[in-house]
Design a protein around this motif. Sequence first.
Motif, PDB file in Angstrom:
ATOM      1  N   LYS A  59      49.759  34.910  37.927  1.00 24.06           N
ATOM      2  CA  LYS A  59      48.767  35.427  36.867  1.00 24.06           C
ATOM      3  C   LYS A  59      49.120  36.773  36.431  1.00 24.06           C
ATOM      4  CE  LYS A  59      44.375  33.496  37.999  1.00 24.06           C
ATOM      5  NZ  LYS A  59      43.317  33.627  38.631  1.00 24.06           N
ATOM      6  N   LEU A  60      49.331  37.745  37.478  1.00 27.11           N
ATOM      7  CA  LEU A  60      49.821  39.188  37.085  1.00 27.11           C
ATOM      8  C   LEU A  60      51.140  39.189  36.095  1.00 27.11           C
ATOM      9  CD1 LEU A  60      49.167  40.766  40.566  1.00 27.11           C
ATOM     10  CD2 LEU A  60      47.927  41.054  38.429  1.00 27.11           C
TER      11      LEU A  60
ATOM     12  N   TYR B 195      49.922  38.561  32.857  1.00 28.80           N
ATOM     13  CA  TYR B 195      49.247  39.564  32.049  1.00 28.80           C
ATOM     14  C   TYR B 195      49.840  40.754  31.855  1.00 28.80           C
ATOM     15  CZ  TYR B 195      45.598  43.320  31.855  1.00 28.80           C
ATOM     16  OH  TYR B 195      44.705  44.196  31.611  1.00 28.80           O
ATOM     17  N   LEU B 196      50.855  41.247  32.927  1.00 30.30           N
ATOM     18  CA  LEU B 196      51.433  42.395  32.588  1.00 30.30           C
ATOM     19  C   LEU B 196      52.830  42.196  32.058  1.00 30.30           C
ATOM     20  CD1 LEU B 196      50.899  43.686  36.263  1.00 30.30           C
ATOM     21  CD2 LEU B 196      49.880  44.397  34.503  1.00 30.30           C
TER      22      LEU B 196
ATOM     23  N   THR C 186      43.169  40.246  41.572  1.00 28.77           N
ATOM     24  CA  THR C 186      43.542  39.001  41.151  1.00 28.77           C
ATOM     25  C   THR C 186      44.073  38.060  42.632  1.00 28.77           C
ATOM     26  OG1 THR C 186      44.632  39.906  39.362  1.00 28.77           O
ATOM     27  CG2 THR C 186      45.623  38.078  39.858  1.00 28.77           C
TER      28      THR C 186
ATOM     29  N   ARG D  45      41.921  46.300  26.353  1.00 30.64           N
ATOM     30  CA  ARG D  45      42.945  45.980  27.456  1.00 30.64           C
ATOM     31  C   ARG D  45      42.294  45.553  28.852  1.00 30.64           C
ATOM     32  NH1 ARG D  45      47.439  43.765  28.637  1.00 30.64           N
ATOM     33  NH2 ARG D  45      48.901  44.769  30.165  1.00 30.64           N
TER      34      ARG D  45
ATOM     35  N   HIS E  91      41.619  37.003  31.125  1.00 32.08           N
ATOM     36  CA  HIS E  91      42.967  36.237  31.346  1.00 32.08           C
ATOM     37  C   HIS E  91      43.247  36.096  33.016  1.00 32.08           C
ATOM     38  CE1 HIS E  91      44.423  37.780  27.164  1.00 32.08           C
ATOM     39  NE2 HIS E  91      43.777  36.454  27.448  1.00 32.08           N
ATOM     40  N   LEU E  92      42.727  37.081  33.664  1.00 35.40           N
ATOM     41  CA  LEU E  92      42.926  37.069  35.127  1.00 35.40           C
ATOM     42  C   LEU E  92      41.684  36.451  35.678  1.00 35.40           C
ATOM     43  CD1 LEU E  92      44.606  40.516  35.768  1.00 35.40           C
ATOM     44  CD2 LEU E  92      45.700  38.391  35.774  1.00 35.40           C
ATOM     45  N   GLN E  93      40.513  36.553  35.218  1.00 33.86           N
ATOM     46  CA  GLN E  93      39.282  35.774  35.459  1.00 33.86           C
ATOM     47  C   GLN E  93      38.723  36.809  36.908  1.00 33.86           C
ATOM     48  OE1 GLN E  93      36.926  33.134  34.282  1.00 33.86           O
ATOM     49  NE2 GLN E  93      37.877  34.027  32.600  1.00 33.86           N
ATOM     50  N   VAL E  94      38.940  37.887  36.550  1.00 26.24           N
ATOM     51  CA  VAL E  94      38.308  38.865  37.839  1.00 26.24           C
ATOM     52  C   VAL E  94      37.702  39.900  37.119  1.00 26.24           C
ATOM     53  CG1 VAL E  94      40.467  38.388  39.345  1.00 26.24           C
ATOM     54  CG2 VAL E  94      40.756  40.413  37.568  1.00 26.24           C
TER      55      VAL E  94
END
Lengths: 204, 320
Positions: free
Chosen positions: A28-29, A32-33, A121, B64, B71-74
């Motif tokens: 996921k990271l 996203y990153l 996360t 952001r 997107h991370l669902q956190v």
Amino acid sequence: MTELHFTDVQRDCLQELVNVAMGQASDKLARYLGTFVHLQVPAIALVEAALLSQHFASRYQQQSATLVSLGFFGDQGLRGETIMLYQLTNVGVIAQLLGYSDDAVSEAEMLTDISSVLTTTFLSGLAEQLENSFSYAAPRILSSRDRDFADKLAYTAEQWQLALQVDIRYQLTDYSFNCDMILLIPGEAVLRLRQTLDNILADF
Amino acid sequence: MQLDWLLQPLLTQLNTGVLVLDAQYRVVFFNQFIARRADVDLAKVQGNLLEDVFADLPLAWLRRKLDSVLHLQVPAFSSWEQRQYIIKLAHLRPLSSDSQYMAQNCSMLPLTAPDGVSRYICLLIEDATDAYVYQQQLQQSVMQLEHANRTDGLTGVYNRRYWQQQLGYEIQRAERYQHPLSLLLFDLDKFKDLNDQYGHQGGDFVLIELSRLIGSLLRDTDLFGRYGGEEFGIILPDTGMTGALQVANRICDTVAQHKMLYNQQTLKATISIGVVSYFEQSVDELIQRADTALYCAKRQGRNRAVAYQPELEGYLKKVK
């Protein structure tokens, strides 16, 4: 006090759940990153909190670090705190990573933002593996770069006595950016965690 | 017991802002807390983009953050300590706070609709204005304490402890950058006579008056402190012996010509100055040498500046 220890089976089970959560977080990271995120296989240990600061002091000897704490709560009394450790000469790396460019963003804000992203996360994935869900407190900076972090950690550790320590290193290759996460679960909650692990093991 | 009816009144009464956005960051809902403080009507703006409803958002940063939630669902967080506010909202302490807008703690939480597909983001906004005000007050107090801690109560120049500490730092700096550094140590001439003639209040008056006068002759970077009694020190960074002697002579002359009016009487005073330039001495050695030069200035008839030279040590021994 109930004996706080894990059997080999329990430990393996936890290790496996942590591995899965890490794999998910890493994926996921990375998306996203926009950079490859490598999470090193964690070291899991049941430690006396008093020894924690020594452990990290030896690792970060004579260097200053920034600590960011984030607390979490789940159902069935599961709770804990993560501490992210950064050693940064240049926080500009984080700004780039988070895509902050045209905004006035303070160093403190960058650190809490990246900490929140990296820890939640992983933790939400771990909660899922534990058939739980966590709610989180806002991240807080425990010490700034110029303070002695070992002292600070020693102070934090006072509240824990015995804790489950999960030690994870994040490596972001494109940015040559490293940080360490310590996941601390205090004594009482370790008992609940052990119960959860037993339940999961019984299902297999 | 059916509890659904609770939801609406609770959302209305809640002392926390609740703002819900869809995955395109359009405003879906906000509660009364936000409606009143931002003076907007939900019915009129529902479905509009967040930035069109609330002016001056830190948009790049906020997007952001919202992206990470989606997107991370956190959850994501923002604290007033790092960012005082996200949305410009009025607060309830307009008189007792110097901030125009509410200081905010904000949690951004991922939500999924019952259909299991549609994603939303809920922003919970808490008023942290009280904490902000207290922290401002605390900061102010700390600044006042820091000021008091380095200031001489009578004259307003630095106190000895702080001054001497600064001398240590200046020596390190001079050492590191190979810059010159000089030190003046001066003493009021015949201060005892002044005290005897005009009383201690008169003596204090002269100390205050001359501190102000001499302070006005110095650069911002010079460090002026009271060493004790009627003895003062001035650290002159980036100044060699020639420059330091010029400053010392100018101070001497200005003081000697300065007339002070105390209880309808005109008062004059002179000072003697010892001048020394830094050359790999310790703090104590430097002060010791300035003191030697000062002593020689006194012996040579007062109201003058004397530069330290090693020969002075012999002179000192002879007169002793």
